[in-house]
Design an enzyme around this catalytic site. Structure first.
Site, PDB file in Angstrom:
ATOM      1  N   GLY A 114      12.894  62.384  -1.119  1.00 15.04           N
ATOM      2  CA  GLY A 114      11.623  61.696  -1.360  1.00 15.04           C
ATOM      3  C   GLY A 114      10.656  62.501  -2.199  1.00 15.04           C
ATOM      4  N   GLY A 116       8.232  64.769  -2.508  1.00 14.80           N
ATOM      5  CA  GLY A 116       7.649  65.795  -1.650  1.00 14.80           C
ATOM      6  C   GLY A 116       6.371  66.362  -2.239  1.00 14.80           C
ATOM      7  N   ARG A 117       6.227  66.212  -3.527  1.00 11.97           N
ATOM      8  CA  ARG A 117       4.971  66.673  -4.135  1.00 11.97           C
ATOM      9  C   ARG A 117       4.610  65.826  -5.343  1.00 11.97           C
ATOM     10  NH1 ARG A 117       6.326  71.959  -7.519  1.00 11.97           N
ATOM     11  NH2 ARG A 117       8.483  71.521  -7.972  1.00 11.97           N
ATOM     12  N   LYS A 137       2.156  65.179 -10.187  1.00 10.11           N
ATOM     13  CA  LYS A 137       3.108  66.126  -9.599  1.00 10.11           C
ATOM     14  C   LYS A 137       2.335  67.371  -9.175  1.00 10.11           C
ATOM     15  CE  LYS A 137       7.590  68.307 -10.415  1.00 10.11           C
ATOM     16  NZ  LYS A 137       8.780  68.294 -11.272  1.00 10.11           N
ATOM     17  N   ASP A 149       4.958  72.786   0.193  1.00 10.14           N
ATOM     18  CA  ASP A 149       3.511  72.634   0.355  1.00 10.14           C
ATOM     19  C   ASP A 149       2.946  71.472  -0.462  1.00 10.14           C
ATOM     20  OD1 ASP A 149       3.836  73.619  -2.168  1.00 10.14           O
ATOM     21  OD2 ASP A 149       2.858  75.553  -1.808  1.00 10.14           O
ATOM     22  N   ARG A 207       2.607  62.504 -14.778  1.00  7.00           N
ATOM     23  CA  ARG A 207       3.784  61.993 -15.495  1.00  7.00           C
ATOM     24  C   ARG A 207       3.663  60.479 -15.662  1.00  7.00           C
ATOM     25  NH1 ARG A 207       8.902  64.876 -12.579  1.00  7.00           N
ATOM     26  NH2 ARG A 207       8.423  63.507 -10.813  1.00  7.00           N
ATOM     27  N   ASP A 284      19.061  62.776  -7.093  1.00 10.07           N
ATOM     28  CA  ASP A 284      17.647  62.398  -6.968  1.00 10.07           C
ATOM     29  C   ASP A 284      16.893  62.707  -8.255  1.00 10.07           C
ATOM     30  OD1 ASP A 284      18.265  65.114  -6.034  1.00 10.07           O
ATOM     31  OD2 ASP A 284      16.109  65.349  -5.833  1.00 10.07           O
TER      32      ASP A 284
HETATM   33  P1  AMP Z   1      13.640  69.087  -7.142  1.00  8.59           P
HETATM   34  O1  AMP Z   1      14.786  70.041  -7.069  1.00  8.59           O
HETATM   35  O2  AMP Z   1      12.418  69.610  -7.822  1.00  8.59           O
HETATM   36  O3  AMP Z   1      14.049  67.756  -7.666  1.00  8.59           O
HETATM   37  O4  AMP Z   1      13.160  68.865  -5.639  1.00  8.59           O
HETATM   38  C1  AMP Z   1      14.004  68.424  -4.599  1.00  8.59           C
HETATM   39  C2  AMP Z   1      13.185  67.905  -3.446  1.00  8.59           C
HETATM   40  O5  AMP Z   1      12.302  68.911  -2.958  1.00  8.59           O
HETATM   41  C3  AMP Z   1      12.325  66.707  -3.789  1.00  8.59           C
HETATM   42  O6  AMP Z   1      12.302  65.866  -2.672  1.00  8.59           O
HETATM   43  C4  AMP Z   1      10.973  67.338  -4.037  1.00  8.59           C
HETATM   44  O7  AMP Z   1       9.935  66.435  -3.843  1.00  8.59           O
HETATM   45  C5  AMP Z   1      10.960  68.450  -2.991  1.00  8.59           C
HETATM   46  N1  AMP Z   1      10.064  69.558  -3.367  1.00  8.59           N
HETATM   47  C6  AMP Z   1      10.233  70.469  -4.345  1.00  8.59           C
HETATM   48  N2  AMP Z   1       9.203  71.336  -4.380  1.00  8.59           N
HETATM   49  C7  AMP Z   1       8.357  70.980  -3.391  1.00  8.59           C
HETATM   50  C8  AMP Z   1       7.109  71.478  -2.903  1.00  8.59           C
HETATM   51  N3  AMP Z   1       6.500  72.538  -3.432  1.00  8.59           N
HETATM   52  N4  AMP Z   1       6.536  70.826  -1.863  1.00  8.59           N
HETATM   53  C9  AMP Z   1       7.116  69.765  -1.309  1.00  8.59           C
HETATM   54  N5  AMP Z   1       8.280  69.247  -1.705  1.00  8.59           N
HETATM   55  C10 AMP Z   1       8.904  69.841  -2.735  1.00  8.59           C
HETATM   56 MG    MG Z   2      13.468  66.000  -8.005  1.00  9.41          MG
END
Ligand code: AMP
Ligand code: MG
Length: 539
Positions: A114, A116-117, A137, A149, A207, A284
């Site tokens: 989902g 997450g940020r 973002k 966070d 974005r 994702d």
């Molecule tokens: P990514 O590898 O950037 O696509 O991130 C994978 C997952 O981790 C996604 O669900 C992001 O929303 C979550 N995520 C990455 N960085 C953070 C963060 N600093 N805080 C919360 N969720 C994060």
């Molecule tokens: Mg991602």
């Protein structure tokens, strides 16, 4: 509760952004609206509000993206703009939410991930009738923040902002970036997960894309056997983003999947053309619109090495290395096929569509290579061996991919020349030209002779060939070390290089003699510097 801005106080074009939030209106919502961590079932999204930050400051914005939203320069330079696109204030009719999706990470099913940020502000319909979703973002916690966070740092935000726009101007399908705003807060990051956390400036990128729906948005429902919301999301996606396919039905679901196979193939061909390595091709991070999405530990090939990955997390396995991207896209598409299988219940047409990916990729790659080499068309009899040999020649010694193709356009198919004079115009592409052995020089020259012979048979004038090549082989890409230099300066409070790079990368195929320093190959100091050759997911 956040305040909506009184409309009379803000610039008119901001006030008239025409929000039409179809996603939240038409799709199932999580009934809870706190941002506490949780598993969210049978819902496409959770309503959530961006966090308040102390001192928003605009670093840069992309005027072309502002134009897509019918925003004037004065609006983008106003205080309200920074407040809104950092998440401090909402415009009337914004309806912020975080999406629920799952995904395979590095080949393993990771369950619910989902946004997450990422916090979606809603969708606007512009004066041309185009629908654009806006997403912040790094704007704070959501129910999907897991151990994170919800924040983003300036370092990764500069990289996302610049690369989105660089890719767009290169002609690579991508999500866009409207703005980059500092939050005024410090964020703690352990960049290499090695017990050395550091405070870094926080930032938010806005974005922009027609849709941010990912392969994982469908996977989450089928993984939980939630077939009704799976169908609702697919029907909505077809009606909204693929209206030319007609009313949803099993046949249309298949056409939809075929279209994604084709657009994904096209996107990967572009990545291979410009030397882009995404770095984290988890499901994702795969857009259903075939857009490059989620700029994390990506990198640009400097010396041509198909085994290179910028992502330190992937260094051992190299799953997402440059040369593996076409295979991984296919693997990801197979996961999407599995996800929609419950709505189709026939394996054969889904397998045929996956075959279509392979065919489209092969055809697209051949056309692309013909263009890169300045040939009228790809003739397998001559050009399969020609490109296979080129692949070897580019790996004999450290060769800068971008410079090599630009210089190749400058060669003339003229009479017999010795190895040294034939190679002379290309020397700049070599990281250590002085170390080229006689044997290397001979191998490269041999290939050049075959190539120039093929060119002279082809019949295009040198000018036509050169123009064609220079329209697909960029002079300027977002070299890893350039992004890092822009970050170093920005962290010291000087945003000029971010803006200078944005400007140069607007015309990546033009010579721009005043900016040639941005076309130079990686300097030695950047060879092993963090951020230039090695990146982590920490962002
Ligand atoms: P990514 O590898 O950037 O696509 O991130 C994978 C997952 O981790 C996604 O669900 C992001 O929303 C979550 N995520 C990455 N960085 C953070 C963060 N600093 N805080 C919360 N969720 C994060
Ligand atoms: Mg991602």
């Amino acid at each position: 509760m956040k305040e909506n801005l009184p409309t009379q106080k803000i610039n008119s074009s901001l006030a008239t952004l025409n929000f039409d939030n179809a996603f939240v209106r038409e799709l199932p919502a999580d009934p809870e609206s706190s941002n506490s961590l949780r598993q969210v079932h049978r819902a496409c999204y959770s309503r959530v509000l961006p966090a308040q930050v102390s001192a928003p400051k605009l670093v840069a914005y992309a005027s072309e993206v502002a134009e897509l939203l019918d925003l004037e320069a004065a609006a983008c330079e106003s205080d309200a703009f920074a407040q809104i696109f950092v998440g401090n204030q909402l415009l009337p009719n914004m309806d912020p939410y975080a999406c629920c999706y799952g995904g395979h990470q590095f080949g393993n099913w990771a369950g619910q991930l989902g946004d997450g940020r990422a916090i979606n502000l809603g969708e606007i319909v512009n004066l041309q009738g185009e629908r654009w979703a806006l997403q912040l973002k790094g704007a704070g916690l959501t129910p999907y923040s897991r151990r994170g966070d919800g924040l983003a740092v300036l370092r990764s935000s500069v990289r996302e902002f610049l690369c989105s726009e660089a890719m767009f101007h290169l002609g690579v399908p991508t999500t866009r970036a409207l703005s980059l705003v500092l939050t005024g807060e410090q964020v703690t990051r352990d960049m290499f997960y090695d017990g050395h956390p550091k405070e870094e400036p926080g930032a938010v990128v806005c974005r922009v894309a027609p849709s941010f729906t990912r392969f994982g948005s469908f996977q989450i429902f089928s993984s939980r056997n939630e077939i009704d919301p799976l169908r609702q999301l697919l029907d909505y996606t077809i009606r909204t983003d693929f209206p030319h396919l007609g009313e949803p039905s099993v046949a249309v679901y298949l056409q939809w999947f075929e279209e994604i196979c084709r657009s994904t193939a096209e996107m990967i061909v572009h990545w291979m053309r410009v030397g882009f390595v995404h770095g984290v091709m988890n499901t994702d991070n795969m857009s259903i619109l075939g857009l490059t999405i989620d700029y994390g530990p990506y990198g640009w090939l400097e010396d041509y090495n198909p085994d290179w990955t910028p992502n330190t997390t992937d260094a051992a396995g190299g799953r997402y290395r440059f040369g593996n991207q076409p295979q991984i896209a296919l693997w990801n598409l197979a996961q999407l096929a599995n996800a929609i299988y419950p709505l189709i219940e026939q394996a054969e047409p889904l397998e045929a569509a996956l075959q279509l990916y392979g065919d489209s990729y092969k055809q697209g790659w051949q056309e692309m290579m013909a263009q890169k080499l300045g040939l009228k068309e790809f003739v397998p009899a001559t050009d399969l061996p020609l490109t296979a040999d080129l692949e070897k020649v580019l790996q004999l010694v450290e060769t800068d991919m971008t410079i090599f193709y630009r210089k190749l356009a400058e060669l003339d198919p003229i009479d017999e020349q010795d190895d040294d004079s034939l190679l002379a115009p290309l020397l700049d592409a070599y990281y250590h030209p002085e170390k080229l052995s006689k044997v290397n020089k001979h191998q490269i020259s041999d290939w050049l002779r075959t190539y120039l012979h093929r060119v002279s048979q082809d019949g295009l004038s040198t000018n036509e060939r050169r123009q064609g090549m220079n329209a697909v082989n960029p002079k300027y890409v977002l070299r890893n070390y350039l992004a890092q230099l822009a970050i170093d300066k920005a962290e010291a409070g000087d945003h000029s290089l971010v803006n200078d790079l944005l400007q140069v990368l607007r015309q990546p195929y033009a010579e721009q003699p005043e900016s040639v320093s941005f076309a130079e190959k990686r300097p030695e100091w950047a060879r092993n510097r963090a951020g230039c050759s090695m990146l982590s997911c920490s962002s």
